[in-house]
Enzyme design. Structure first.
Site, PDB file in Angstrom:
ATOM      1  N   GLU A  68      47.178 -48.461   7.245  1.00  0.00           N
ATOM      2  CA  GLU A  68      47.462 -48.766   6.197  1.00  0.00           C
ATOM      3  C   GLU A  68      47.445 -47.872   5.084  1.00  0.00           C
ATOM      4  OE1 GLU A  68      43.218 -48.986   7.001  1.00  0.00           O
ATOM      5  OE2 GLU A  68      43.247 -50.362   8.993  1.00  0.00           O
ATOM      6  N   ASP A  79      34.328 -47.614   0.359  1.00  0.00           N
ATOM      7  CA  ASP A  79      34.917 -46.026   0.938  1.00  0.00           C
ATOM      8  C   ASP A  79      34.044 -44.748   1.156  1.00  0.00           C
ATOM      9  OD1 ASP A  79      36.839 -47.044   1.432  1.00  0.00           O
ATOM     10  OD2 ASP A  79      37.708 -47.154  -0.685  1.00  0.00           O
TER      11      ASP A  79
END
Length: 292
Positions: A68, A79
């Site tokens: 990824e 995140d």
């Protein structure tokens, strides 16, 4: 026979690419080996654009099946602190979306399956059709969109079909059954099952909820389900790999390239050495997942 007559060969409708799903092709190969996929995450441009290409090669060379490639974003709502720090370093080093296709090519050349993980705003402003075309031309396999739901993804679904790209949508432990069915129907390649609610990050333990979520998502119609968010040790990777089609690791890999202050990049050579060791450790866990 009338020589002026001719028969036209039927063709598929224009606008659709009929290549097999790149991720499904990978899963079938790994099924034959009796193991799940090891999917690793790294932001493009971290610690700098050139070093990130070396890091991607290192990951694939040490057991990562699919990568990824993250597109750093100034407002990364999903995140955790490790990936946020890496993204800020990448943005400060001059990372731009157009450069990510170099990373896609690097992963493909190393023998890995190149995925991109991006917040939708970046793809939208680049141009959905333009992104799909450039991504496919670079050898890309599929796009993971953490903040795009299938109900609002019509343009991307059309563009990904046109260019033969996989599209990966997310589900979480609180997803209702009808949401799971929608995601299962519209995903191509696999469904990304978030192991828990909240942001990414390393965890010392994992709950039972991801296994339940994988089972529910398969019952809703998904063929392949991979689990991410929180996996950081070989033991955890083996545990998840026993029931999921793929084990997704992000922060634990990114962490190896960060200095001890958590805000600056580690010496590149040392970081790559630690990244190789962590990739080896996690790959061993993934490969042992179904041998217990």
């Amino acid at each position: 026979m009338n020589t002026n007559e001719h028969t036209e060969t039927p063709v598929q409708p224009l606008g659709f690419n009929h290549r097999d799903s790149p991720c499904e092709t990978m899963f079938r190969r790994l099924d034959a080996e009796g193991r799940p996929a090891f999917i690793g995450y790294l932001p493009y441009g971290f610690p700098d654009p050139d070093a990130s290409l070396d890091a991607l090669h290192t990951m694939v060379g040490h057991g990562v099946d699919a990568v990824e490639i993250g597109l750093p974003y100034s407002d990364p709502v999903m995140d955790g602190p490790v990936i946020q720090a890496a993204s800020q370093i990448a943005l400060g080093a001059g990372e731009r979306i157009a450069g990510v296709f170099r990373a896609v090519e690097a992963v493909a050349e190393a023998g890995g399956v190149p995925l991109v993980m991006s917040y939708w705003n970046l793809v939208f402003h680049y141009g959905v059709e333009r992104f799909a075309r450039d991504f496919a031309n670079a050898g890309g396999a599929g796009l993971i969109t953490p903040d795009l739901i299938p109900d609002e993804a019509g343009e991307w679904i059309e563009a990904s079909d046109r260019h033969g790209l996989d599209r990966v949508f997310l589900v979480s432990p609180d997803s209702a059954d009808d949401r799971l069915a929608t995601v299962a129907r519209d995903s191509r390649g696999f469904v990304y099952a978030a192991a828990r609610m909240g942001v990414t990050g390393e965890r010392s333990t994992l709950s039972a909820s991801p296994e339940q979520l994988v089972a529910r998502t398969r019952q809703a119609g998904a063929r392949r389900v991979c689990v991410g968010i929180g996996v950081s040790t070989a033991e955890q990777a083996a545990k998840v790999g026993a029931y999921a089609d793929g084990v997704i690791v992000g922060s634990a890999l990114v962490h190896t390239l960060l200095a001890d202050d958590g805000r600056s990049p580690r010496d590149t050579a040392e970081g790559l050495r630690l990244l190789a060791a962590k990739s080896d450790e996690l790959a061993a866990g993934v490969r042992a997942a179904r041998s217990r």
